[in-house]
Design an enzyme around this catalytic site. Structure first.
Site, PDB file in Angstrom:
ATOM      1  N   HIS A  69       0.851  -1.189   0.000  1.00  0.00           N
ATOM      2  CA  HIS A  69       0.000   0.000   0.000  1.00  0.00           C
ATOM      3  C   HIS A  69       0.880   1.230   0.000  1.00  0.00           C
ATOM      4  CE1 HIS A  69      -3.169   2.795   1.121  1.00  0.00           C
ATOM      5  NE2 HIS A  69      -4.000   1.858   0.722  1.00  0.00           N
ATOM      6  N   ASP A  87      -7.959  -5.356  -0.012  1.00  0.00           N
ATOM      7  CA  ASP A  87      -8.435  -6.235  -1.081  1.00  0.00           C
ATOM      8  C   ASP A  87      -8.085  -7.699  -0.858  1.00  0.00           C
ATOM      9  OD1 ASP A  87      -9.633  -4.293  -2.767  1.00  0.00           O
ATOM     10  OD2 ASP A  87      -7.633  -3.570  -3.245  1.00  0.00           O
TER      11      ASP A  87
HETATM   12  N1  ACO Z   1       4.113  -7.749  -4.741  1.00  0.00           N
HETATM   13  C1  ACO Z   1       5.446  -7.737  -4.973  1.00  0.00           C
HETATM   14  N2  ACO Z   1       6.216  -6.631  -4.855  1.00  0.00           N
HETATM   15  C2  ACO Z   1       5.610  -5.488  -4.507  1.00  0.00           C
HETATM   16  C3  ACO Z   1       4.244  -5.433  -4.258  1.00  0.00           C
HETATM   17  C4  ACO Z   1       3.473  -6.618  -4.382  1.00  0.00           C
HETATM   18  N3  ACO Z   1       2.179  -6.619  -4.141  1.00  0.00           N
HETATM   19  N4  ACO Z   1       3.889  -4.170  -3.956  1.00  0.00           N
HETATM   20  C5  ACO Z   1       5.021  -3.448  -3.993  1.00  0.00           C
HETATM   21  N5  ACO Z   1       6.069  -4.249  -4.321  1.00  0.00           N
HETATM   22  C6  ACO Z   1       7.463  -3.863  -4.407  1.00  0.00           C
HETATM   23  C7  ACO Z   1       7.765  -3.095  -5.688  1.00  0.00           C
HETATM   24  O1  ACO Z   1       8.148  -3.972  -6.726  1.00  0.00           O
HETATM   25  C8  ACO Z   1       8.877  -2.186  -5.225  1.00  0.00           C
HETATM   26  O2  ACO Z   1      10.055  -2.950  -5.151  1.00  0.00           O
HETATM   27  P1  ACO Z   1      11.497  -2.234  -5.448  1.00  0.00           P
HETATM   28  O3  ACO Z   1      11.657  -1.187  -4.402  1.00  0.00           O
HETATM   29  O4  ACO Z   1      12.488  -3.355  -5.352  1.00  0.00           O
HETATM   30  O5  ACO Z   1      11.398  -1.663  -6.837  1.00  0.00           O
HETATM   31  C9  ACO Z   1       8.495  -1.835  -3.788  1.00  0.00           C
HETATM   32  O6  ACO Z   1       7.725  -2.945  -3.330  1.00  0.00           O
HETATM   33  C10 ACO Z   1       7.680  -0.543  -3.674  1.00  0.00           C
HETATM   34  O7  ACO Z   1       6.552  -0.671  -4.557  1.00  0.00           O
HETATM   35  P2  ACO Z   1       5.876   0.544  -5.311  1.00  0.00           P
HETATM   36  O8  ACO Z   1       5.118   0.024  -6.475  1.00  0.00           O
HETATM   37  O9  ACO Z   1       6.915   1.604  -5.563  1.00  0.00           O
HETATM   38  O10 ACO Z   1       4.908   1.060  -4.187  1.00  0.00           O
HETATM   39  P3  ACO Z   1       3.671   2.017  -4.383  1.00  0.00           P
HETATM   40  O11 ACO Z   1       3.435   2.676  -3.097  1.00  0.00           O
HETATM   41  O12 ACO Z   1       3.886   2.894  -5.575  1.00  0.00           O
HETATM   42  O13 ACO Z   1       2.492   1.010  -4.778  1.00  0.00           O
HETATM   43  C11 ACO Z   1       0.712  -0.502  -4.642  1.00  0.00           C
HETATM   44  C12 ACO Z   1       1.513   0.594  -3.908  1.00  0.00           C
HETATM   45  C13 ACO Z   1       0.290  -0.003  -6.028  1.00  0.00           C
HETATM   46  C14 ACO Z   1      -0.550  -0.784  -3.826  1.00  0.00           C
HETATM   47  C15 ACO Z   1       1.581  -1.774  -4.760  1.00  0.00           C
HETATM   48  O14 ACO Z   1       1.949  -2.232  -3.474  1.00  0.00           O
HETATM   49  C16 ACO Z   1       0.878  -2.888  -5.548  1.00  0.00           C
HETATM   50  O15 ACO Z   1       0.952  -2.910  -6.765  1.00  0.00           O
HETATM   51  N6  ACO Z   1       0.190  -3.846  -4.827  1.00  0.00           N
HETATM   52  C17 ACO Z   1      -0.541  -4.889  -5.504  1.00  0.00           C
HETATM   53  C18 ACO Z   1      -1.858  -4.352  -6.015  1.00  0.00           C
HETATM   54  C19 ACO Z   1      -2.851  -4.092  -4.904  1.00  0.00           C
HETATM   55  O16 ACO Z   1      -3.067  -4.905  -4.032  1.00  0.00           O
HETATM   56  N7  ACO Z   1      -3.499  -2.913  -4.976  1.00  0.00           N
HETATM   57  C20 ACO Z   1      -4.524  -2.529  -4.014  1.00  0.00           C
HETATM   58  C21 ACO Z   1      -4.029  -1.392  -3.147  1.00  0.00           C
HETATM   59  S1  ACO Z   1      -5.218  -0.972  -1.928  1.00  0.00           S
HETATM   60  C22 ACO Z   1      -6.346  -0.099  -2.789  1.00  0.00           C
HETATM   61  O17 ACO Z   1      -6.134   0.572  -3.735  1.00  0.00           O
HETATM   62  C23 ACO Z   1      -7.689  -0.221  -2.313  1.00  0.00           C
END
Ligand code: ACO
Length: 433
Positions: free
Chosen positions: A310, A367
């Protein structure tokens, strides 16, 4: 918000120094106020994804992502686990206080009164193919409400706003149910004025002209809680979209239709569908939970562990905790032992002990468990994000109104750093190689 006189940020650019005010919120969050930065220095700030940028001051929802705290108008989310109804929480978010019994009755009566769609609007559904995604229909039909209620484009006072809000909260449920009926080729079921918000929605979803669906108490409670837990989450992608569209002066319906589109994406509200797909894939034997987590860590795979991570929470999402306990309690009663719940538990266990997820502070989000519960209460997968939208609507409305009522708010218009071609000449077609 208060401006701290004693403390200011000092920015040093070359030989010049600039003092920038510090503002502090009621929960002691701090920000450097850069409103005058460009005028004074010629510089802007660059923050793609807005991870460090506050877009507004808001009094609706407080989140402390480090501690896993979420409060609606000051009230901890955990306190909504018991008796409140979604109607109660919608009023709280939009108007700032819990409704008095009289206000509650009146609002509830409005939600019943406004549930029907104009017959002309009903015909609009005919134009969509059966395969149309319900989120596309939802957004289009919320926008279509602007055509049927031009009198609510300009909201002159609180009473008019209250009517517009009640119309939207009531009708989104009818639109959602009709979108589902359309996808199944089923006849539309009119709302039943004797039913409250959640059972009426389930009636429009699942009754037949020859047989009334009776919503079990357990299902009613679970869906009510899911709607409440999704009702607001401060400046998330869809809410920021609603505020941004509203900042141009666009009406409430148009702004919320845009919010639905923003919510649709798999990185936002669409993640609940992706979680279920992931669990079903594992269940079908395509992969073990261990293999899935390994793949999610592999940057070349483009796979993520859906329902994990998140932007704001760097600790447990408190909504995920609440939904996990609802799933544990309800599923055995509703659908027996669900193998998907077992898979979800295993994924969570593996991820929470894996250095990759620990270092990045990736925890289950709202979720992760909501899809399993929705499935158990009979909601089809293509409606999961629609349910999220019904839940989030009071938040969108509250934010739209807050923005509208804040005189200092301007049209939302970020700047950019241009990295394209510098000045060059147009080449006529005959001289192009
Ligand atoms: N699985 C694997 N790796 C992940 C995940 C995940 N679910 N989420 C983040 N990471 C990793 C990224 O690859 C990144 O790694 P790095 O630093 O080595 O490059 C690091 O963690 C940071 O991730 P970002 O994408 O930069 O984090 P951001 O805050 O931009 O994204 C998000 C948050 C979009 C929710 C992300 O965690 C994600 O894609 N999760 C999966 C989708 C999801 O569950 N979305 C629902 C969110 S809640 C909502 O909207 C109601």
């Amino acid at each position: 918000m208060s401006e701290s006189k004693a403390e200011q940020a000092t920015l040093i650019l070359g030989d010049s120094q600039y003092q920038l005010p510090i503002v502090e919120g009621s929960e002691h969050e701090r920000a450097i106020d850069i409103r005058t930065l460009r005028d004074r220095t010629g510089y802007i700030t660059l923050d793609p994804g807005y991870g460090n940028s506050g877009s507004c001051e808001s009094a609706i929802t407080f989140i402390d992502g480090e501690q896993g705290i979420l409060r609606y108008r000051g009230i901890p989310i955990e306190q909504f686990a018991g008796s409140p109804t979604f109607t109660d929480v919608a009023w709280l978010l939009i108007f700032g206080e819990l409704p008095t019994p009289a206000e509650y009755e009146e609002f509830s009566a409005d939600l019943t009164r406004f549930a029907n769609l104009d017959e002309g609007m009903k015909h609009q559904f005919e134009g969509f193919p059966r395969t149309a995604p319900p989120m596309a229909i939802l957004s289009a039909m919320i926008n279509a409400l602007s055509c049927f209620h031009p009198e609510l484009h300009e909201l002159e006072d609180l009473t008019q706003f209250r009517h517009a809000a009640a119309r939207l909260i009531s009708k989104i449920r009818t639109i959602a149910a009709y979108a589902f009926r359309k996808s199944r080729g089923l006849p539309y079921i009119y709302p039943d004025p004797s039913l409250k918000y959640v059972p009426n929605f389930m009636h429009m979803m699942f009754s037949q002209p020859y047989k009334q669906y009776i919503c079990p108490q357990l299902v009613r409670e679970a869906l009510n809680l899911i709607l409440i837990l999704h009702a607001d989450h401060e400046q998330n992608c869809s809410t920021s979209t609603v505020r941004m569209v509203g900042s141009s002066g666009a009406n409430l319906f148009a702004s919320c239709a845009a919010g639905v589109c923003a919510l649709w994406g798999p990185l936002h509200g669409g993640a609940n569908v992706e979680v279920l797909t992931m669990l079903e894939q594992i269940h079908a034997g395509n992969m073990t939970p261990e293999e899935y987590v390994k793949l999610a860590k592999d940057k070349d795979s483009k796979v993520r562990l859906m329902g994990f991570g998140h932007r704001v929470y760097k600790n447990f999402d408190p909504r995920a905790r609440m939904l996990a306990s609802v799933a544990e309690r309800l599923l055995p009663q509703l659908s027996g032992d669900d193998p998907l719940l077992e898979i979800a538990r295993r994924l969570e266990e593996i991820a929470l002990s894996d250095p990759y997820f620990i270092e990045r502070k990736l925890y289950p989000n709202v979720d992760f468990y909501s899809g399993i519960i929705l499935r158990a209460i009979g909601i089809p997968t293509n409606m999961f994000t629609v349910i999220f939208a019904i839940g989030r609507l009071p938040g969108w409305i509250a934010h739209w109104w807050e923005h509208d009522q804040t005189q200092r708010n301007k049209i939302a218009r970020p700047r950019q750093i241009y990295v394209g071609e510098t000045l060059r000449d147009y080449v006529p077609k005959e001289r192009r190689g």
